[in-house]
Design a protein around this motif. Structure first.
Motif, PDB file in Angstrom:
ATOM      1  N   TRP A   1      -0.289   3.195   8.577  1.00  0.00           N
ATOM      2  CA  TRP A   1      -1.865   3.509   8.288  1.00  0.00           C
ATOM      3  C   TRP A   1      -2.618   2.605   7.468  1.00  0.00           C
ATOM      4  O   TRP A   1      -3.719   1.940   7.894  1.00  0.00           O
ATOM      5  CB  TRP A   1      -2.161   3.547   9.383  1.00  0.00           C
ATOM      6  N   HIS A   2      -2.110   3.223   6.196  1.00  0.00           N
ATOM      7  CA  HIS A   2      -3.223   2.861   5.169  1.00  0.00           C
ATOM      8  C   HIS A   2      -3.616   1.918   5.094  1.00  0.00           C
ATOM      9  O   HIS A   2      -1.939   1.066   5.183  1.00  0.00           O
ATOM     10  CB  HIS A   2      -2.919   3.934   4.026  1.00  0.00           C
TER      11      HIS A   2
ATOM     12  N   SER B   1       7.198   8.334   0.408  1.00  0.00           N
ATOM     13  CA  SER B   1       7.288   8.946   0.702  1.00  0.00           C
ATOM     14  C   SER B   1       7.863   9.303   2.202  1.00  0.00           C
ATOM     15  O   SER B   1       8.207  10.215   3.061  1.00  0.00           O
ATOM     16  CB  SER B   1       6.161  10.889   0.194  1.00  0.00           C
ATOM     17  N   LEU B   2       7.376   8.888   3.268  1.00  0.00           N
ATOM     18  CA  LEU B   2       7.545   8.186   4.748  1.00  0.00           C
ATOM     19  C   LEU B   2       8.213   7.518   4.896  1.00  0.00           C
ATOM     20  O   LEU B   2       9.156   7.699   5.806  1.00  0.00           O
ATOM     21  CB  LEU B   2       5.745   7.608   5.233  1.00  0.00           C
TER      22      LEU B   2
ATOM     23  N   HIS C   1       6.709   1.991   7.468  1.00  0.00           N
ATOM     24  CA  HIS C   1       5.266   1.495   7.677  1.00  0.00           C
ATOM     25  C   HIS C   1       4.463   2.599   8.140  1.00  0.00           C
ATOM     26  O   HIS C   1       4.760   3.379   8.238  1.00  0.00           O
ATOM     27  CB  HIS C   1       5.396   0.282   8.695  1.00  0.00           C
TER      28      HIS C   1
ATOM     29  N   SER D   1       0.692  -0.595   4.200  1.00  0.00           N
ATOM     30  CA  SER D   1       1.689  -0.156   4.000  1.00  0.00           C
ATOM     31  C   SER D   1       3.186   0.535   4.140  1.00  0.00           C
ATOM     32  O   SER D   1       3.049   0.802   4.709  1.00  0.00           O
ATOM     33  CB  SER D   1       0.581   1.179   3.069  1.00  0.00           C
TER      34      SER D   1
ATOM     35  N   GLY E   1       1.174  -1.187   0.025  1.00  0.00           N
ATOM     36  CA  GLY E   1      -0.023   0.146   0.313  1.00  0.00           C
ATOM     37  C   GLY E   1       1.332   1.463   0.087  1.00  0.00           C
ATOM     38  O   GLY E   1       1.862   1.056  -0.663  1.00  0.00           O
ATOM     39  N   ASP E   2       0.610   2.257  -0.044  1.00  0.00           N
ATOM     40  CA  ASP E   2       1.111   3.603  -0.796  1.00  0.00           C
ATOM     41  C   ASP E   2       0.652   4.311  -0.571  1.00  0.00           C
ATOM     42  O   ASP E   2      -0.964   4.401  -0.727  1.00  0.00           O
ATOM     43  CB  ASP E   2       1.583   3.855  -1.918  1.00  0.00           C
ATOM     44  N   CYS E   3       0.556   5.921  -0.512  1.00  0.00           N
ATOM     45  CA  CYS E   3       0.341   7.136  -0.160  1.00  0.00           C
ATOM     46  C   CYS E   3       0.340   7.558  -1.150  1.00  0.00           C
ATOM     47  O   CYS E   3       1.216   7.293  -2.736  1.00  0.00           O
ATOM     48  CB  CYS E   3       0.482   8.084   0.875  1.00  0.00           C
ATOM     49  N   ASP E   4      -0.141   8.893  -2.046  1.00  0.00           N
ATOM     50  CA  ASP E   4       0.467   9.648  -3.452  1.00  0.00           C
ATOM     51  C   ASP E   4       1.970  10.062  -3.329  1.00  0.00           C
ATOM     52  O   ASP E   4       1.773  10.963  -4.265  1.00  0.00           O
ATOM     53  CB  ASP E   4      -0.813  10.746  -3.876  1.00  0.00           C
TER      54      ASP E   4
ATOM     55  N   TYR F   1       0.172  13.374   3.813  1.00  0.00           N
ATOM     56  CA  TYR F   1       0.188  11.262   3.271  1.00  0.00           C
ATOM     57  C   TYR F   1      -1.206  10.674   3.141  1.00  0.00           C
ATOM     58  O   TYR F   1      -1.291  10.012   3.225  1.00  0.00           O
ATOM     59  CB  TYR F   1       0.997  10.297   4.760  1.00  0.00           C
ATOM     60  N   LEU F   2      -1.692  11.818   2.196  1.00  0.00           N
ATOM     61  CA  LEU F   2      -3.041  11.278   1.600  1.00  0.00           C
ATOM     62  C   LEU F   2      -2.700  10.300   0.026  1.00  0.00           C
ATOM     63  O   LEU F   2      -1.706  10.490  -0.550  1.00  0.00           O
ATOM     64  CB  LEU F   2      -3.628  12.718   1.015  1.00  0.00           C
ATOM     65  N   ARG F   3      -4.067   9.794   0.117  1.00  0.00           N
ATOM     66  CA  ARG F   3      -3.762   9.214  -1.539  1.00  0.00           C
ATOM     67  C   ARG F   3      -4.665  10.578  -2.393  1.00  0.00           C
ATOM     68  O   ARG F   3      -5.776  10.155  -2.215  1.00  0.00           O
ATOM     69  CB  ARG F   3      -4.720   8.507  -1.485  1.00  0.00           C
ATOM     70  N   GLY F   4      -4.259  10.994  -2.716  1.00  0.00           N
ATOM     71  CA  GLY F   4      -4.998  12.587  -2.995  1.00  0.00           C
ATOM     72  C   GLY F   4      -6.020  12.796  -2.635  1.00  0.00           C
ATOM     73  O   GLY F   4      -6.090  12.742  -1.637  1.00  0.00           O
TER      74      GLY F   4
END
Lengths: 404, 404
Positions: free
Chosen positions: A350-351, A344-345, A348, A340, A29-32, B361-364
């Protein structure tokens, strides 16, 4: 805490010859990534995307909203065990991480080499992050200098830098042992047998051993003491085989993941590291197992390194390898991550984690892409990680009706 | 009941200097008002809509599916406390509603003036909804006529119409006191010290006080007796500051909300009522707090009045005020309601509440609009209200990893 859901599923589980594969792309998993997009969104992955068209999609919450899991609890959850009920002590996780063959008679603890001043107060909790070689030299010194303790065998193992692992082996050892790490400098290490641990025989033994270690290391300019935390016994859990009436096999190239598999009694049948080998070995294991856990590490590693391009490349590698696994025709194939790890983080997170489940009896396929946004609208919805294996078992006809 | 999630989050909480704002537009959620649309759908709100484009959206369930919350539990949940575990007695909520400075030595109860016949049977549980002035006159009469009870101080306070509040203050008071309101007419008020309350010293005291009150009011043509319910002590909960390692401040213009904030030990730093002042005061509070709860009442009031146009106007007011708050650059900004208050229902409702979370740290971003339908497809999904602060803390780097 009660494992209500787990007991329900276990009571409904029946054996059949359908075969389930859980392919874990670690840290998937990832963020943007500051607007660049998620690795799954950016990767060229024709096989995964095409599979999404005939699969159910969804998101999985490893532990709970907002909670970032370590690899241990994240895999415990994926294996269908509530990670808050089935907790693994720090020491056991450390022993698993170095692949120490831990037994039911063992108590393990995570160690730090630290530096103390002439009054015995900690001045550096990590002893200046000594190199591995120095760690090994000091461990050898301890092994050599330590007098035998009646009825207790000790194993001292280097992990890396200032980190090491201690395993005590004996009959009737307990893990009611206090952390000696004060989590601060300027104060002395804590006693392992301080209240409420003063009733523990093991704590008294640890205290005696540590005072010997202090003498053994006394002459060192730094790294002249050790701090311990997370004393823990190997938990005794229902095995995966008995819990789900599945015949499991683990295909995992990294010690930690083999360790968690062993905790639930899952035999390790192969230790591949590349995506191609993971898929080949998993396909092979399907020949005589009804459940295969296949683990691919590098997606997480790329995330931890903050390397989005590498994470994309690792996903593309797995995508290219996938046809080998598909050719073995598992009845249910879950592709997901344990948690995730956004580049960028560099850690690990929480997403919720994207999930793809290819299985019979779907409500159609969920779309043209496998990524975080497509998964949000998928038929699985957002579930907790511990629900994925039961869901796969349902699709494989391995769960009886509840009530008449 | 166990507060498993709360304890987990609390065990992971760490302090840092990131700042979180929880902006509550009371009663924000809506239904479609007989096809006209929700207030959020109908409002012209360029700032909120633009913010949605760089924010996560979702829906929040205050207590449980289908359950309409009062303002007390709805805020308890938003503050990250399970509203089924952390329950506030009716009496305490009433005392909070009139901003009575309740202490740990107090037991509070909600009172109704009622009318009883010559046999002492209730003929009207609300005494014809007497006007406030009549209520005040009768309260003054009770205060004057009542003889002192050894060791117990009493406070009698008008709320409105037939409603009043009684506070008993003394050492070792308990709240094991029966409701005297029979919730029916044609029967006598119940005894406060009936089983299982007969073991309570406080219940016996209440019974003695109420028989005095009966004599004091005996000559009144109506409102000649009182009924009490919800005897309760102030709960002693872990404070918000210790639970989440945040330095909180409350910005709230209405007594009830200040009261709930005080229950969790949140200091009140400003008491604004207009949208503009709420935003200015919240922005100011951010200078020296890591958490600001800012409350705007009028969206709820418009809903309760059945006035959709007013609810729309109140949202537009807040939208216009928002830039002041945004300029203070909170690290995480949650904009939500405590519950829904649809104008067509003229009351609180059970509908999940729209949530917007602006955070790193959002998903867009989740789209071009902030309303109930857009929120349904957002990345937060549908969560319970108590999960919002933990989620904000995750985005602000205030939660450690669970397990290794």
């Amino acid at each position: 805490m009660e494992d209500t859901y787990g007991r329900l599923i276990s009571s409904l589980a029946v054996e059949n010859d359908k075969r389930i594969v859980l392919l874990v792309m670690d840290g998937l998993g990832d963020c943007d990534n500051d607007g660049r997009g998620t690795a799954l969104q950016l990767a060229r992955k024709p096989n995964l995307d095409s599979l999404a068209g005939s699969s159910a999609l969804g998101l999985s919450v490893p532990v709970a909203t907002g909670v970032t899991p370590g690899s241990g609890p994240a895999h415990v959850a994926l294996f269908g065990y509530d990670p808050l009920v089935y907790q693994v002590g720090r020491g056991v996780l450390s022993a698993m991480g170095i692949e120490f063959p831990i037994t039911g008679r063992d108590v393990a603890a995570r160690l730090n080499f630290c530096t103390v001043d002439s009054q015995g107060r900690v001045t550096d909790r990590r002893a200046g992050r000594i190199p591995d070689e120095e760690n090994k030299r000091l461990i050898a010194r301890i092994r050599k200098g330590l007098k035998a303790t009646a009825g207790v065998e000790t194993f001292w193992e280097t992990e890396s830098e200032h980190r090491a692992v201690l395993i005590l082996r004996g009959d009737a050892l307990d893990d009611n042992v206090g952390d000696t790490d004060p989590q601060a400098t300027g104060v002395a290490p804590l006693r392992a047998d301080r209240p409420p641990h003063d009733s523990s025989k093991t704590a008294k033994t640890v205290e005696k051993i540590f005072s010997q270690v202090r003498k053994i290391l006394a002459e060192q300019p730094k790294a002249n003491m050790i701090l311990a935390r997370g004393f823990a016994k190997t938990p005794t859990w229902p095995t995966f085989a008995e819990r789900f009436k599945l015949k499991p096999a683990a295909v995992a190239g990294y010690p930690m993941y083999r360790g968690v598999a062993r905790l639930v009694g899952m035999p390790i049948v192969a230790e591949p590291t590349t995506a191609a080998n993971v898929c080949t070995d998993a396909a092979e294991a399907l020949a005589d197992h009804t459940f295969v856990f296949a683990h691919f590490k590098y997606t997480d590693k790329a995330g931890e390194d903050g390397d989005l391009a590498a994470k994309i490349a690792r996903i593309e590698e797995m995508d290219a390898a996938l046809p080998t696994l598909l050719k073995a025709e598992p009845d249910v194939l879950i592709i997901t991550g344990d948690h995730s790890t956004p580049p960028s983080l560099r850690a690990h997170s929480w997403h919720p984690v994207p999930v793809l489940m290819n299985a019979p009896y779907l409500r159609g396929g969920d779309g043209e892409r496998f990524d975080e946004v497509a998964c949000r609208g998928g038929q699985i919805g957002t579930v907790t990680a511990k629900e994925l294996i039961p869901l796969a078992m349902a699709h494989a006809g391995k769960l009886e009706k509840f009530g008449a």
